[in-house]
Write an enzyme that holds these catalytic residues in place. Structure first.
Site, PDB file in Angstrom:
ATOM      1  N   THR A  45      33.963  39.488  45.800  1.00 46.78           N
ATOM      2  CA  THR A  45      33.170  39.101  46.967  1.00 46.78           C
ATOM      3  C   THR A  45      31.937  39.976  47.119  1.00 46.78           C
ATOM      4  O   THR A  45      30.940  39.561  47.712  1.00 46.78           O
ATOM      5  CB  THR A  45      34.039  39.172  48.234  1.00 46.78           C
ATOM      6  OG1 THR A  45      35.272  38.485  47.990  1.00 46.78           O
ATOM      7  CG2 THR A  45      33.349  38.509  49.416  1.00 46.78           C
ATOM      8  N   TYR A 133      44.600  43.730  39.651  1.00 51.41           N
ATOM      9  CA  TYR A 133      44.038  42.546  40.323  1.00 51.41           C
ATOM     10  C   TYR A 133      44.128  41.360  39.374  1.00 51.41           C
ATOM     11  O   TYR A 133      43.475  41.340  38.334  1.00 51.41           O
ATOM     12  CB  TYR A 133      42.594  42.842  40.731  1.00 51.41           C
ATOM     13  CG  TYR A 133      41.820  41.713  41.369  1.00 51.41           C
ATOM     14  CD1 TYR A 133      42.426  40.577  41.880  1.00 51.41           C
ATOM     15  CD2 TYR A 133      40.430  41.819  41.475  1.00 51.41           C
ATOM     16  CE1 TYR A 133      41.682  39.570  42.474  1.00 51.41           C
ATOM     17  CE2 TYR A 133      39.679  40.823  42.068  1.00 51.41           C
ATOM     18  CZ  TYR A 133      40.304  39.699  42.566  1.00 51.41           C
ATOM     19  OH  TYR A 133      39.566  38.701  43.152  1.00 51.41           O
ATOM     20  N   ARG A 138      39.433  32.852  38.114  1.00 57.28           N
ATOM     21  CA  ARG A 138      38.085  33.335  37.819  1.00 57.28           C
ATOM     22  C   ARG A 138      37.991  34.004  36.459  1.00 57.28           C
ATOM     23  O   ARG A 138      36.914  34.058  35.871  1.00 57.28           O
ATOM     24  CB  ARG A 138      37.624  34.322  38.900  1.00 57.28           C
ATOM     25  CG  ARG A 138      37.444  33.690  40.267  1.00 57.28           C
ATOM     26  CD  ARG A 138      36.647  34.568  41.205  1.00 57.28           C
ATOM     27  NE  ARG A 138      35.245  34.587  40.862  1.00 57.28           N
ATOM     28  CZ  ARG A 138      34.249  34.275  41.698  1.00 57.28           C
ATOM     29  NH1 ARG A 138      34.521  33.885  42.922  1.00 57.28           N
ATOM     30  NH2 ARG A 138      33.001  34.354  41.305  1.00 57.28           N
ATOM     31  N   LYS A 161      46.873  43.214  43.540  1.00 58.64           N
ATOM     32  CA  LYS A 161      46.323  42.103  44.303  1.00 58.64           C
ATOM     33  C   LYS A 161      46.617  40.842  43.493  1.00 58.64           C
ATOM     34  O   LYS A 161      46.069  40.648  42.411  1.00 58.64           O
ATOM     35  CB  LYS A 161      44.818  42.275  44.521  1.00 58.64           C
ATOM     36  CG  LYS A 161      44.166  41.083  45.221  1.00 58.64           C
ATOM     37  CD  LYS A 161      42.660  41.243  45.315  1.00 58.64           C
ATOM     38  CE  LYS A 161      42.010  40.021  45.948  1.00 58.64           C
ATOM     39  NZ  LYS A 161      40.518  40.132  45.993  1.00 58.64           N
ATOM     40  N   ILE A 203      43.947  41.232  50.779  1.00 59.38           N
ATOM     41  CA  ILE A 203      42.545  41.575  50.535  1.00 59.38           C
ATOM     42  C   ILE A 203      41.784  40.286  50.739  1.00 59.38           C
ATOM     43  O   ILE A 203      41.846  39.369  49.924  1.00 59.38           O
ATOM     44  CB  ILE A 203      42.364  42.181  49.135  1.00 59.38           C
ATOM     45  CG1 ILE A 203      43.150  43.501  49.046  1.00 59.38           C
ATOM     46  CG2 ILE A 203      40.886  42.432  48.835  1.00 59.38           C
ATOM     47  CD1 ILE A 203      43.172  44.128  47.660  1.00 59.38           C
TER      48      ILE A 203
END
Length: 291
Positions: A45, A133, A138, A161, A203
């Site tokens: 982000t 993560y 993505r 995450k 998150i």
């Protein structure tokens, strides 16, 4: 253990594409005031893929200095090069970040063994708390729970995450990694259920625009107050979906600008939210009582 509602922070930019550090500091103050439990800087982000290494480290440094211990700061330091990830993680440690967040290597599609060795190498090279993560939507790379289980005994790998949206993974990860290993949701739409299944936090992209509401919902879910958490989550449901109507962080940066919190700046190859998508995001902001 870091837990609760952690803001997956945007990186405010001017129309020129330069980082707006004054705006960044104002945002951090707002999240403190709104009751957020932590900040995750320069992750997906935060447009980490388009910041150069100097900018990346400077954003982390500015966040650490401005927060001054008021909230924990987790720095995104992942890369598809193990050497680059080590360099960024060293930078985060040097400027005082509380932990780092390491996305699975994107594009080059490592094997599960390659993922294990990648994360082990970073953990051995940099002595600081590290959060894995996993976001295959993505990265085109899915780190399986069994690989996470292999990594969990490494002392400074403290959590993951998990952004697949697959709630079946929560129980499996807890079984493999133990009660002291932090499980963070990286999918706003399923985060309430993730937390009720035993997760430790989220998150969150939605927390950029609705920090107080997300913090309250997450606290209720962690406390196993399912009915209260559901009621708090209901006004946010449209945001959870519509902030991904175009690639993150395009919609959330537009939403923050619409709320008067950041200028209209984003860096190519990302572009400002299309005209056709704006009414859809605005409706979600209205439904949440944010505009």
């Amino acid at each position: 253990m870091i837990q609760g509602s952690l803001v997956a922070l945007v990186t405010p930019m001017l129309a020129s594409g330069e980082v707006d550090f004054s705006c960044l500091e104002r945002l951090l103050d707002w999240y403190v005031e709104q009751g957020s439990n932590g900040i995750v800087a320069v992750g997906t982000t935060g447009e980490s893929s388009t910041l150069d290494e100097q900018e990346h480290c400077e954003v982390i440094r500015r966040c650490v200095e401005h927060l001054d211990g008021r909230l924990p700061l987790i720095a995104g330091t992942g890369a598809n090069s193990t050497r680059e990830a080590i360099a960024l993680t060293r930078c985060a440690r040097q400027v005082g970040a509380d932990a780092c967040l390491l996305v699975t290597p994107y594009y080059n599609k490592p094997t599960q063994e390659g993922l294990y060795r990648h994360y082990r190498a970073i953990a051995e090279a940099v002595d600081m708390p590290q959060i894995l993560y996993n976001v295959p939507g993505r990265t085109a790379c899915d780190m399986l729970p069994e690989t996470v289980g292999r990594l969990a005994p490494i002392e400074n790998i403290i959590g993951i995450k998990e952004a697949t949206g697959d709630l079946n993974r929560v129980t499996r990860l807890r079984e493999l990694c133990g009660s002291d290993f932090a499980l963070f949701s990286g999918d706003d739409a399923s985060s309430r259920e993730f937390l009720l299944l035993g997760g430790d936090g989220v998150i969150s992209v939605t927390a950029n625009v609705a920090p107080r509401q997300m913090s309250q919902m997450v606290a209720a879910a962690i406390a196993s107050c399912g009915t209260e958490a559901e009621a708090l989550d209901a006004p946010l449901a449209e945001l959870h979906q519509r902030l991904f109507i175009e690639a993150n962080p395009i919609p959330v940066k537009w939403a923050l600008a619409e709320m008067g919190l950041i200028p209209e700046g984003i860096r190519l190859p990302l572009t400002w939210l299309s005209e056709d998508a704006r009414p859809t995001v605005r409706e979600a902001l209205l439904a949440a009582g944010l505009v």
